[in-house]
Design a protein around this motif. Structure first.
Motif, mmCIF file in Angstrom:
data_model
loop_
_atom_site.group_PDB
_atom_site.id
_atom_site.type_symbol
_atom_site.label_atom_id
_atom_site.label_comp_id
_atom_site.label_asym_id
_atom_site.label_seq_id
_atom_site.Cartn_x
_atom_site.Cartn_y
_atom_site.Cartn_z
ATOM 1 N N ALA A 183 0.826 -1.214 -0.074
ATOM 2 C CA ALA A 183 -0.189 -0.201 -0.034
ATOM 3 C C ALA A 183 0.929 1.251 -0.043
ATOM 4 O O ALA A 183 0.647 2.147 -0.698
ATOM 5 C CB ALA A 183 -0.900 -0.100 1.116
ATOM 6 N N LEU A 184 1.715 1.249 0.901
ATOM 7 C CA LEU A 184 2.711 2.412 0.828
ATOM 8 C C LEU A 184 3.585 2.619 -0.214
ATOM 9 O O LEU A 184 3.891 3.971 -0.798
ATOM 10 C CB LEU A 184 3.659 2.468 2.208
ATOM 11 N N SER A 185 3.871 1.545 -0.896
ATOM 12 C CA SER A 185 4.781 1.537 -2.119
ATOM 13 C C SER A 185 4.043 2.053 -3.216
ATOM 14 O O SER A 185 4.626 2.826 -4.200
ATOM 15 C CB SER A 185 5.377 0.210 -2.672
ATOM 16 N N SER A 186 2.791 1.825 -3.335
ATOM 17 C CA SER A 186 1.924 2.407 -4.528
ATOM 18 C C SER A 186 1.480 3.937 -4.382
ATOM 19 O O SER A 186 1.369 4.475 -5.545
ATOM 20 C CB SER A 186 0.441 1.710 -4.334
ATOM 21 N N LEU A 187 2.051 4.624 -3.278
ATOM 22 C CA LEU A 187 1.761 6.028 -3.330
ATOM 23 C C LEU A 187 3.086 6.811 -3.931
ATOM 24 O O LEU A 187 4.121 6.206 -3.911
ATOM 25 C CB LEU A 187 1.750 6.570 -1.871
ATOM 26 N N SER A 188 2.805 7.992 -4.327
ATOM 27 C CA SER A 188 3.737 8.854 -5.051
ATOM 28 C C SER A 188 4.591 9.560 -4.081
ATOM 29 O O SER A 188 4.310 9.498 -2.774
ATOM 30 C CB SER A 188 2.959 9.884 -5.992
ATOM 31 N N ARG A 189 5.803 10.100 -4.279
ATOM 32 C CA ARG A 189 6.682 10.855 -3.316
ATOM 33 C C ARG A 189 5.919 11.756 -2.625
ATOM 34 O O ARG A 189 6.166 11.908 -1.656
ATOM 35 C CB ARG A 189 7.708 11.151 -3.989
ATOM 36 N N ARG A 190 5.107 12.591 -3.466
ATOM 37 C CA ARG A 190 4.250 13.673 -2.900
ATOM 38 C C ARG A 190 3.341 13.102 -1.850
ATOM 39 O O ARG A 190 3.215 13.783 -0.636
ATOM 40 C CB ARG A 190 3.689 14.312 -3.948
ATOM 41 N N GLU A 191 2.564 12.156 -2.179
ATOM 42 C CA GLU A 191 1.767 11.495 -1.204
ATOM 43 C C GLU A 191 2.200 11.043 0.184
ATOM 44 O O GLU A 191 1.919 11.276 1.151
ATOM 45 C CB GLU A 191 0.907 10.391 -1.908
ATOM 46 N N LEU A 192 3.521 10.502 -0.162
ATOM 47 C CA LEU A 192 4.382 10.029 1.047
ATOM 48 C C LEU A 192 4.774 11.163 1.880
ATOM 49 O O LEU A 192 4.828 11.335 3.339
ATOM 50 C CB LEU A 192 5.436 9.184 0.769
ATOM 51 N N ASP A 193 5.119 12.165 1.043
ATOM 52 C CA ASP A 193 5.543 13.716 2.084
ATOM 53 C C ASP A 193 4.490 14.206 2.560
ATOM 54 O O ASP A 193 4.634 14.777 3.795
ATOM 55 C CB ASP A 193 6.048 14.524 0.972
ATOM 56 N N ASP A 194 3.050 14.032 2.102
ATOM 57 C CA ASP A 194 1.964 14.443 2.795
ATOM 58 C C ASP A 194 1.756 13.799 4.083
ATOM 59 O O ASP A 194 1.232 14.607 5.083
ATOM 60 C CB ASP A 194 0.874 14.427 1.938
ATOM 61 N N ILE A 195 2.155 12.870 4.326
ATOM 62 C CA ILE A 195 1.812 11.602 5.636
ATOM 63 C C ILE A 195 3.127 11.841 6.303
ATOM 64 O O ILE A 195 3.088 11.100 7.270
ATOM 65 C CB ILE A 195 1.239 10.531 5.447
ATOM 66 N N GLY A 196 4.329 12.574 6.121
ATOM 67 C CA GLY A 196 5.401 12.704 6.622
ATOM 68 C C GLY A 196 6.240 11.558 6.471
ATOM 69 O O GLY A 196 7.077 11.241 7.384
ATOM 70 N N LEU A 197 6.401 10.898 5.274
ATOM 71 C CA LEU A 197 7.224 9.660 5.201
ATOM 72 C C LEU A 197 7.938 9.969 3.942
ATOM 73 O O LEU A 197 7.811 10.866 2.877
ATOM 74 C CB LEU A 197 6.220 8.405 5.076
ATOM 75 N N CYS A 198 9.135 9.180 3.809
ATOM 76 C CA CYS A 198 9.875 9.157 2.398
ATOM 77 C C CYS A 198 9.972 7.703 1.968
ATOM 78 O O CYS A 198 9.836 6.666 2.912
ATOM 79 C CB CYS A 198 11.085 9.654 2.463
ATOM 80 N N PRO A 199 10.386 7.513 0.678
ATOM 81 C CA PRO A 199 10.154 6.188 0.281
ATOM 82 C C PRO A 199 11.302 5.152 1.215
ATOM 83 O O PRO A 199 11.013 4.008 1.125
ATOM 84 C CB PRO A 199 10.881 6.177 -1.406
ATOM 85 N N GLY A 200 12.253 5.686 1.734
ATOM 86 C CA GLY A 200 13.148 4.982 2.571
ATOM 87 C C GLY A 200 12.397 4.511 3.878
ATOM 88 O O GLY A 200 13.078 3.812 4.570
ATOM 89 N N ASP A 201 11.561 4.920 4.205
ATOM 90 C CA ASP A 201 10.909 4.714 5.283
ATOM 91 C C ASP A 201 9.938 3.497 5.238
ATOM 92 O O ASP A 201 9.372 2.880 6.288
ATOM 93 C CB ASP A 201 9.869 5.886 6.041
ATOM 94 N N ILE A 202 9.342 2.941 4.122
ATOM 95 C CA ILE A 202 8.396 2.163 3.760
ATOM 96 C C ILE A 202 8.785 0.854 4.602
ATOM 97 O O ILE A 202 7.947 0.150 5.460
ATOM 98 C CB ILE A 202 8.221 1.915 2.627
ATOM 99 N N ASP A 203 9.866 0.262 4.513
ATOM 100 C CA ASP A 203 10.348 -1.133 5.044
ATOM 101 C C ASP A 203 10.443 -0.867 6.761
ATOM 102 O O ASP A 203 9.889 -1.925 7.187
ATOM 103 C CB ASP A 203 11.668 -1.579 4.602
ATOM 104 N N ARG A 204 10.667 0.238 7.100
ATOM 105 C CA ARG A 204 10.810 0.281 8.577
ATOM 106 C C ARG A 204 9.585 0.308 9.267
ATOM 107 O O ARG A 204 9.041 -0.117 10.299
ATOM 108 C CB ARG A 204 11.464 1.664 8.801
ATOM 109 N N ILE A 205 8.234 1.113 8.496
ATOM 110 C CA ILE A 205 7.122 1.169 9.026
ATOM 111 C C ILE A 205 6.301 -0.265 8.683
ATOM 112 O O ILE A 205 5.599 -0.556 9.678
ATOM 113 C CB ILE A 205 6.255 2.278 8.164
#
Length: 63
Positions: free
Chosen positions: A36-58
């Motif tokens: 689910a998180l991988s399907s979000l764009s960089r902007r959408e991730l930024d809107d929720i305070g995440l970056c692509p590098g955070d996905i595995d940690r989350i």
């Protein structure tokens, strides 16, 4: 999210099956979160305070 009835004591083989089921359920939850998180764009991730590098940690934090 998966749930296991822990109100009854489990012995022997039943305990192993419960542990196996819990492990598979946790893995599946992490997989679904990662997908689910991988399907979000960089902007959408930024809107929720995440970056692509955070996905595995989350995803792994849910375990």
């Amino acid at each position: 999210m998966a749930a296991i009835d822990m109100t009854r004591p489990l012995n022997g083989f039943g305990f192993s099956l419960a542990r196996l089921f819990g492990t598979v359920a946790s893995w599946n939850d992490a997989r679904a979160t990662r997908k689910a998180l991988s399907s979000l764009s960089r902007r959408e991730l930024d809107d929720i305070g995440l970056c692509p590098g955070d996905i595995d940690r989350i995803a792994e934090k849910r375990r």
